[in-house]
Write an enzyme that holds these catalytic residues in place. Structure first.
Site, PDB file in Angstrom:
ATOM      1  N   LYS A   1       3.173   3.729  14.112  1.00 18.42           N
ATOM      2  CA  LYS A   1       4.719   3.137  14.370  1.00 18.42           C
ATOM      3  C   LYS A   1       5.048   2.379  15.557  1.00 18.42           C
ATOM      4  CE  LYS A   1       6.161   6.725  11.823  1.00 18.42           C
ATOM      5  NZ  LYS A   1       6.757   6.430  10.361  1.00 18.42           N
TER       6      LYS A   1
ATOM      7  N   PRO B   1      -1.532   6.568  17.843  1.00 17.08           N
ATOM      8  CA  PRO B   1      -1.677   5.639  16.921  1.00 17.08           C
ATOM      9  C   PRO B   1      -1.837   6.219  15.523  1.00 17.08           C
ATOM     10  CG  PRO B   1      -3.669   5.753  17.736  1.00 17.08           C
ATOM     11  CD  PRO B   1      -2.734   6.446  18.754  1.00 17.08           C
TER      12      PRO B   1
ATOM     13  N   TYR C   1      -7.773  10.103   5.513  1.00 16.72           N
ATOM     14  CA  TYR C   1      -7.608  11.031   6.711  1.00 16.72           C
ATOM     15  C   TYR C   1      -8.606  12.223   6.220  1.00 16.72           C
ATOM     16  CZ  TYR C   1      -3.330   8.677   7.987  1.00 16.72           C
ATOM     17  OH  TYR C   1      -2.333   7.660   8.054  1.00 16.72           O
TER      18      TYR C   1
ATOM     19  N   HIS D   1       0.966  -1.268  -0.003  1.00 13.26           N
ATOM     20  CA  HIS D   1      -0.059   0.118   0.022  1.00 13.26           C
ATOM     21  C   HIS D   1       1.043   1.406   0.019  1.00 13.26           C
ATOM     22  CE1 HIS D   1      -2.765   2.912   1.121  1.00 13.26           C
ATOM     23  NE2 HIS D   1      -3.506   2.290   1.055  1.00 13.26           N
TER      24      HIS D   1
ATOM     25  N   TYR E   1       6.759   8.893   7.030  1.00 16.19           N
ATOM     26  CA  TYR E   1       5.655   8.107   7.286  1.00 16.19           C
ATOM     27  C   TYR E   1       5.952   6.537   7.148  1.00 16.19           C
ATOM     28  CZ  TYR E   1       0.584   6.876   6.208  1.00 16.19           C
ATOM     29  OH  TYR E   1      -1.059   6.627   6.531  1.00 16.19           O
TER      30      TYR E   1
END
Length: 409
Positions: A309, A305, A213, A83, A406
């Site tokens: 990570k 979250p 998001y 992804h 990211y």
């Protein structure tokens, strides 16, 4: 197993006692076993619980490299998928970042953590690894001595004591390893981002082919695919509100509003398999060592979250610790153990910084008394948030920085 006739306490030993059978404990146990180190994993829950507890499922490129390096990635390559796209939805429209083609070109592998844990546990047992389920670690004693001990409660309720050369605390923020640290031996750094999430696991296919998001005046909403039939959603939530404060229909209606479904397409609805409320807080223990006791995974640090990570740091720390323990036990070289804390903390603080940045990017500032969705926050915060998003939309330098952090640990 031996038994003390005076106390009826069971006594056992291993060179390394690992507390906790999450990603950190299982990867550590597998690497120690492969190096010929006598180790045991103590886990307070059942095998079924360990293999079914749902957690995040985004594995960073470095995590996949570690698993590949040790022959532990067959399942994720077979059943996971790559992804590399996220979509931001704002009042100014939506934009996508193909982060897999930005920065250093890293992508995530989407593979539910419970599936990874099942793979690791099966492999550990297949190679003869020792693990004790339903065994609760109560405390670590004499960590500053040559032979630390771990007191436990056995499945039948009897007390037991494990002696070791080293103890690895991979048993989470509230586990015995952290509780056993003497006052003043470490520093605890804690930060509350002031944001609460309602986490939802929905029995429905993903509604978009990206991580979603949504930044909205009523609060953040998130969409993360897990499998072809299950999707994870998040809603920014009022602190203190119960997970069931809203009906299922109202939750879906709010997701539609914040995800701007009227503008960008409907969400596929289904029943919620799970609801959970959690505050976005973070903490770090420093250093990650006290004598012969080492911390890894959530016992070492807890991250909000927003950037997924936690599991990736756990796997990285497990590899670093496994190599250091093997050097100490097989060659008498303690240099790796001496450097362990500093090496891991460099990665932890980098992850904390980016996670904090993501949290500020995505969330409206909560206001009290505005309902379970929170409020719009201050104008100043909203203006800064909009500016950050505009920069992320238009600046290639900003996009490359985002992409590298990211997927990085």
């Amino acid at each position: 197993m031996t038994e003390s006739h005076d106390s009826h306490t069971l006594c056992e030993s291993a060179d390394v006692v690992v507390l906790g059978a999450g990603p950190a404990g299982l990867v550590l146990g597998l690497l120690l076993q492969a190096a010929g180190i006598d180790c045991v994993i103590l886990e307070r829950a059942s095998r079924t619980h360990v293999q079914t507890r749902a957690r995040a499922g985004f594995l960073a490129p470095n995590t996949v490299r570690i698993l590949d390096r040790h022959g532990l990635a067959d399942g994720l390559h077979r059943n996971g998928h790559r992804h590399g796209t996220c979509e931001f939805r704002t009042e100014d429209g939506r934009f996508r970042l193909d982060y897999g083609s930005l920065g250093q070109g890293g992508q995530h592998h989407v593979y539910p953590q419970q599936n990874l844990v099942t793979d690791l546990l099966t492999r550990y047992l297949d190679i003869g690894g020792r693990i004790r389920f339903h065994t609760e670690a109560l405390a670590v004693h004499d960590a500053d001595g040559a032979r630390p001990t771990v007191t436990t409660r056995e499945p039948d309720g009897r007390p037991a004591r494990w002696t070791a050369r080293y103890v690895a605390g991979c048993d989470g923020r509230h586990g015995a390893a952290r509780r056993s640290l003497p006052p003043g031996s470490v520093r605890h750094h804690h930060h509350d981002h002031g944001v609460t999430w309602l986490g939802l696991l929905a029995e429905t296919p993903p509604s978009l082919d990206a991580v979603g998001y949504a930044v909205h005046g009523r609060g953040f909403a998130g969409h993360m695919a897990r499998t072809a039939d299950v999707t994870r959603y998040y809603l920014q939530w009022q602190r203190g509100a119960h997970a069931d404060a809203w009906s299922e229909e109202r939750v879906w209606d709010e997701l539609d509003v914040r995800m701007r479904a009227a503008d960008h397409g409907p969400l596929q609805r289904g029943r919620f398999l799970e609801r959970a409320v959690f505050d976005l807080t973070c903490d770090v223990v420093e250093p990650l060592r006290h004598g012969s006791l080492f911390l890894a995974g959530d016992a070492a640090s807890l991250l909000a979250p927003a950037a997924a990570k936690g599991a990736n740091l756990a796997v990285l720390e497990a590899e670093i610790l496994a190599e250091a323990l093997a050097d100490a036990l097989t060659r008498g070289d303690a240099a790796g153990l001496d450097a362990y804390s500093d090496r891991c903390l460099a990665h932890i603080w980098r992850a904390q910084e980016f996670t904090g940045w993501m949290t500020r990017l995505l969330h409206a500032v909560p206001e009290q008394g505005r309902g379970a969705g929170g409020g719009a926050g201050s104008f100043f915060h909203a203006a800064l948030q909009r500016s950050r998003l505009d920069s992320l939309r238009t600046s290639r330098i900003h996009q490359d920085w985002f992409a590298e952090n990211y997927v990085g640990v």
